[in-house]
Design a protein around this motif. Structure first.
Motif, mmCIF file in Angstrom:
data_model
loop_
_atom_site.group_PDB
_atom_site.id
_atom_site.type_symbol
_atom_site.label_atom_id
_atom_site.label_comp_id
_atom_site.label_asym_id
_atom_site.label_seq_id
_atom_site.Cartn_x
_atom_site.Cartn_y
_atom_site.Cartn_z
ATOM 1 N N THR A 1 0.840 -1.201 0.000
ATOM 2 C CA THR A 1 0.000 0.000 0.000
ATOM 3 C C THR A 1 0.878 1.255 0.000
ATOM 4 O O THR A 1 0.542 2.272 0.607
ATOM 5 N N ALA A 2 2.003 1.157 -0.680
ATOM 6 C CA ALA A 2 2.949 2.281 -0.763
ATOM 7 C C ALA A 2 2.322 3.490 -1.482
ATOM 8 O O ALA A 2 1.502 3.292 -2.384
ATOM 9 N N PRO A 3 2.727 4.677 -1.065
ATOM 10 C CA PRO A 3 3.616 4.980 0.052
ATOM 11 C C PRO A 3 2.870 4.976 1.384
ATOM 12 O O PRO A 3 1.716 5.336 1.461
ATOM 13 N N VAL A 4 3.602 4.583 2.423
ATOM 14 C CA VAL A 4 2.998 4.404 3.742
ATOM 15 C C VAL A 4 3.577 5.403 4.741
ATOM 16 O O VAL A 4 4.768 5.710 4.708
ATOM 17 N N GLY A 5 2.716 5.898 5.613
ATOM 18 C CA GLY A 5 3.161 6.789 6.680
ATOM 19 C C GLY A 5 2.770 6.195 8.025
ATOM 20 O O GLY A 5 1.932 5.302 8.104
ATOM 21 N N GLN A 6 3.394 6.717 9.073
ATOM 22 C CA GLN A 6 3.050 6.267 10.420
ATOM 23 C C GLN A 6 2.961 7.486 11.331
ATOM 24 O O GLN A 6 3.817 8.377 11.263
ATOM 25 N N VAL A 7 1.931 7.508 12.151
ATOM 26 C CA VAL A 7 1.715 8.669 13.027
ATOM 27 C C VAL A 7 2.044 8.294 14.464
ATOM 28 O O VAL A 7 1.478 7.350 15.024
ATOM 29 N N SER A 8 2.986 9.040 15.037
ATOM 30 C CA SER A 8 3.365 8.878 16.441
ATOM 31 C C SER A 8 3.590 7.420 16.844
ATOM 32 O O SER A 8 3.045 6.956 17.865
ATOM 33 N N ASN A 9 4.389 6.735 16.029
ATOM 34 C CA ASN A 9 4.805 5.355 16.354
ATOM 35 C C ASN A 9 3.647 4.381 16.377
ATOM 36 O O ASN A 9 3.774 3.284 16.921
ATOM 37 N N ARG A 10 2.495 4.774 15.854
ATOM 38 C CA ARG A 10 1.337 3.891 15.968
ATOM 39 C C ARG A 10 0.698 3.640 14.623
ATOM 40 O O ARG A 10 1.205 2.885 13.819
ATOM 41 N N ARG A 11 -0.411 4.297 14.367
ATOM 42 C CA ARG A 11 -1.222 3.890 13.240
ATOM 43 C C ARG A 11 -0.624 4.248 11.879
ATOM 44 O O ARG A 11 -0.054 5.316 11.703
ATOM 45 N N PHE A 12 -0.810 3.335 10.940
ATOM 46 C CA PHE A 12 -0.340 3.552 9.578
ATOM 47 C C PHE A 12 -1.358 4.352 8.771
ATOM 48 O O PHE A 12 -2.561 4.253 9.004
ATOM 49 N N VAL A 13 -0.857 5.097 7.822
ATOM 50 C CA VAL A 13 -1.711 5.720 6.809
ATOM 51 C C VAL A 13 -1.232 5.150 5.475
ATOM 52 O O VAL A 13 -0.096 5.365 5.071
ATOM 53 N N HIS A 14 -2.120 4.408 4.823
ATOM 54 C CA HIS A 14 -1.745 3.714 3.596
ATOM 55 C C HIS A 14 -2.039 4.569 2.360
ATOM 56 O O HIS A 14 -2.837 5.505 2.403
ATOM 57 N N ASN A 15 -1.403 4.212 1.256
ATOM 58 C CA ASN A 15 -1.611 4.924 -0.020
ATOM 59 C C ASN A 15 -1.589 6.430 0.216
ATOM 60 O O ASN A 15 -2.522 7.155 -0.136
ATOM 61 N N LEU A 16 -0.529 6.852 0.828
ATOM 62 C CA LEU A 16 -0.395 8.239 1.278
ATOM 63 C C LEU A 16 -0.473 9.242 0.125
ATOM 64 O O LEU A 16 0.158 9.065 -0.917
ATOM 65 N N THR A 17 -1.247 10.269 0.350
ATOM 66 C CA THR A 17 -1.302 11.397 -0.589
ATOM 67 C C THR A 17 -1.100 12.676 0.218
ATOM 68 O O THR A 17 -1.216 12.661 1.452
#
Ligand code: FES
Length: 178
Positions: free
Chosen positions: A130-146
């Motif tokens: 699900t690239a690109p992927v982000g992570q918020v505060s060592n926890r939840r992922f945000v997939h298909n980042l825009t």
């Protein structure tokens, strides 16, 4: 805040100790409990973890300094990481970082001008499909980042809205976005 663990926190740490034949194995969960409580891992906090586990300071420091999820500096409260490794690098991770830098007016350390955010590149987060992927505060992922998704996350955090993922334990992470 008094620099100590509560009785309940010590109990929780001892539960981790009891799971393993070697108490050094409980360093990682104990550091996590400490970071959740104090926000980051100062030398004083690392010593507290070492004393609570009855292991050496050097051991605990070694683990804390190896893993990037353990914060060794007192940074802004919201950490946004973007994977720029392999798949994510090819699918826009670097462009998302550029967006974040401009949107948040970050300095050389990646800290935003308003002092509320901190950004950095991440190595592979294990969600390459699900690239690109982000992570918020060592926890939840945000997939298909825009850029739009990043803007939404930032504005929610900026408005002080509690994101649902914040109450979900690390071991039960779910997606913020599809
Ligand atoms: S390369 Fe980004 S999650 Fe694997």
């Amino acid at each position: 805040m008094e620099h100590s663990f509560t009785e309940a926190e010590v109990k929780e740490i001892q539960k981790h100790v009891a799971k393993y034949p070697d108490r050094n194995s409980a360093i990682m969960p104990a550091l996590w409990i400490a970071q959740e409580k104090f926000g980051w891992l100062s030398a004083e906090t690392i010593k507290l973890v070492a004393d609570t586990l009855d292991v050496s300071y050097a051991r605990v420091y070694g683990v804390a300094s190896f893993y990037t999820m353990y914060l060794k500096q007192n940074c802004p409260p919201n950490l946004i990481e973007v994977c720029t490794c392999f798949s994510c690098g090819e699918c826009g991770g670097k462009e998302r970082m550029t967006f974040l830098k401009e949107y948040l007016h970050t300095n050389e350390q990646g800290h935003s001008a308003d002092g509320k955010f901190w950004i950095r590149e991440a190595e592979c987060l294990g969600a390459c499909d699900t690239a690109p992927v982000g992570q918020v505060s060592n926890r939840r992922f945000v997939h298909n980042l825009t850029d739009e998704k990043l803007r939404e996350v930032i504005e929610k955090l900026r408005a002080g809205e509690t994101l649902s993922f914040e109450s979900i334990p690390l071991t039960d992470q779910t997606q913020i976005d599809g």
